[in-house]
Each structure stands twice: as C-alpha cells, then as structure tokens.
Enzyme design. Structure first.
Site, PDB file in Angstrom:
ATOM      1  N   GLU A 150       0.850  -1.201   0.000  1.00  0.00           N
ATOM      2  CA  GLU A 150       0.000   0.000   0.000  1.00  0.00           C
ATOM      3  C   GLU A 150       0.883   1.247   0.000  1.00  0.00           C
ATOM      4  O   GLU A 150       2.031   1.216   0.475  1.00  0.00           O
ATOM      5  CB  GLU A 150      -0.918  -0.071   1.232  1.00  0.00           C
ATOM      6  N   ASP A 156      -4.292   5.616   6.189  1.00  0.00           N
ATOM      7  CA  ASP A 156      -4.867   6.813   6.795  1.00  0.00           C
ATOM      8  C   ASP A 156      -5.789   6.359   7.931  1.00  0.00           C
ATOM      9  O   ASP A 156      -5.324   6.097   9.038  1.00  0.00           O
ATOM     10  CB  ASP A 156      -5.592   7.579   5.677  1.00  0.00           C
TER      11      ASP A 156
HETATM   12  P1  IMP Z   1      -7.771   4.678   4.516  1.00  0.00           P
HETATM   13  O1  IMP Z   1      -8.760   3.635   4.100  1.00  0.00           O
HETATM   14  O2  IMP Z   1      -8.418   5.832   5.202  1.00  0.00           O
HETATM   15  O3  IMP Z   1      -6.612   4.136   5.304  1.00  0.00           O
HETATM   16  O4  IMP Z   1      -7.266   5.346   3.170  1.00  0.00           O
HETATM   17  C1  IMP Z   1      -6.217   4.889   2.419  1.00  0.00           C
HETATM   18  C2  IMP Z   1      -6.278   5.527   1.062  1.00  0.00           C
HETATM   19  O5  IMP Z   1      -6.626   6.935   1.146  1.00  0.00           O
HETATM   20  C3  IMP Z   1      -4.931   5.492   0.404  1.00  0.00           C
HETATM   21  O6  IMP Z   1      -4.755   4.316  -0.336  1.00  0.00           O
HETATM   22  C4  IMP Z   1      -4.948   6.731  -0.465  1.00  0.00           C
HETATM   23  O7  IMP Z   1      -5.521   6.425  -1.702  1.00  0.00           O
HETATM   24  C5  IMP Z   1      -5.857   7.697   0.260  1.00  0.00           C
HETATM   25  N1  IMP Z   1      -5.111   8.722   1.024  1.00  0.00           N
HETATM   26  C6  IMP Z   1      -5.095   8.889   2.359  1.00  0.00           C
HETATM   27  N2  IMP Z   1      -4.311   9.909   2.729  1.00  0.00           N
HETATM   28  C7  IMP Z   1      -3.781  10.403   1.582  1.00  0.00           C
HETATM   29  C8  IMP Z   1      -2.850  11.477   1.297  1.00  0.00           C
HETATM   30  O8  IMP Z   1      -2.328  12.185   2.174  1.00  0.00           O
HETATM   31  N3  IMP Z   1      -2.555  11.673  -0.016  1.00  0.00           N
HETATM   32  C9  IMP Z   1      -3.086  10.918  -1.032  1.00  0.00           C
HETATM   33  N4  IMP Z   1      -3.937   9.907  -0.798  1.00  0.00           N
HETATM   34  C10 IMP Z   1      -4.290   9.651   0.486  1.00  0.00           C
END
Ligand code: IMP
Length: 176
Positions: free
Chosen positions: A96, A100
């Site tokens: 990955e 986030d």
């Molecule tokens: P999660 O499901 O909230 O952990 O999100 C993960 C996904 O959110 C990543 O694979 C990214 O596509 C997107 N994402 C989260 N933070 C960022 C960032 O700072 N820049 C670009 N994409 C992000």
C-alpha cells in the site's frame, strides 16, 4: 519542486534508501518461501516497483483496485479489479502507498484471509498513525508521517501528482 507542493517530506534518494531496507528485512523474514505481492492500485505502483527490486525471495505479483466509502456506507470496500491468482495456502504481502484511517486495509486484509492464504501481512510506504480510526497496523512501514495531505511517488489528489519523484505536502489551496 512542483508549484503546488508546499514542502518535500522525502526525496527520491530517501525513499529508495528506506525501501531497500524494507526489502532486505522482508527478504530475511520470508527466506525460502514464495511471496505473493498484492499491490493496491493505483498509488502503490512506484513503491511496489521499487520494493521488488530488493527482494531476494521467490516473488509473484498481482494487483487489486478497490474503492472505499465513508459516510452512509462507511466501512465498505468494493472491488473494482480483483487479483488473478489463487492465494489459498500462499504467503501474501499487501503493498500500500499510505494508511490513513485504516478502513481500506482492514477490509482487504479480512477479504484475503477469507480466501485462506497461509499468511497475510502489510507493507506501507507511509503511515499516518494519528489519523487511524480502525485498529490495524502494518507489519512493515517506510515512514510515519503527520496528518497532512501528501502527494507524489504514486500518491495523488484528483489523479494528479502521481509522477512526482518525491513525497511532498500539497498546498492547502490546491484541495480546499
Ligand atoms: P484509509 O482507508 O483511510 O486508510 O485510506 C487509504 C487511502 O486513502 C490510500 O490508499 C490513499 O488512496 C488515500 N489517502 C489517504 N491519505 C492520503 C494522502 O495524504 N494523499 C493521497 N492519498 C491519500
């Protein structure tokens, strides 16, 4: 530096150096085994390409593309493109770009474990530890970063900036 980038967090050299260390550690941990790398499209592409150069174990690669939903459908991920290989009994490493909230990886890991892989671990280039809302940890982390919106080295905003050869903080006026 791109005009929309406020600050460079990690240069190409720093990313390569850290990725090499991760590759060496993963190669030690999986010595003698065959590893299936599952890259999550699209952001993980440059990181996965870099990482696999440093793996000395037997490797297969595959890709998945998923969408995560927040709000009413929070917690759901929908598969847009599934991987091609049968992972039953295999060692899988999900690749990955960034974790986030943890929602995407939590759901994908659960999904892959239901396919009866022998093991399922996670490597992420970046980890926004402070933003986590779901209890999931990566097994291998490139860099911990603060809660800022970053782009470059595969990471996008609205499909832009993926090609930047570094990771930088995007200026607020570009996404607010
Ligand atoms: P999660 O499901 O909230 O952990 O999100 C993960 C996904 O959110 C990543 O694979 C990214 O596509 C997107 N994402 C989260 N933070 C960022 C960032 O700072 N820049 C670009 N994409 C992000």
């Amino acid at each position: 530096m791109h005009q929309d980038v406020q600050e460079i967090l990690f240069s190409l050299e720093e990313i390569q150096h850290r990725t090499r260390k991760l590759g060496e550690q993963i190669s030690r941990d999986y010595a003698g085994k065959t590893l299936i790398l599952v890259g999550l499209l699209k952001g993980s592409v440059p990181f996965m390409a870099e990482l696999m150069r440093y793996l000395t174990v037997d490797v297969r690669i595959d890709f998945m593309n998923v969408s995560s939903y927040t709000g009413a459908q929070s917690g759901q991920v929908v598969i847009k493109k599934d991987m091609e290989q049968d992972i039953a009994g295999k060692d899988v490493l999900i690749v990955e770009d960034i974790i986030d909230t943890g929602n995407t990886l939590y759901n994908i890991k659960k999904m892959l474990e239901e396919r009866k892989c022998a093991s399922c671990k996670i490597v992420t280039l970046l980890d926004k530890v402070e933003s986590r809302t779901i209890d999931i940890q990566a097994d291998y982390v490139g860099f911990d970063i603060p809660n800022a919106f970053v782009v470059g080295f595969g990471l996008d905003f609205d499909e832009k900036y993926r090609q930047l050869p570094y990771i930088g903080i995007l200026k607020k006026e570009c996404y607010e």
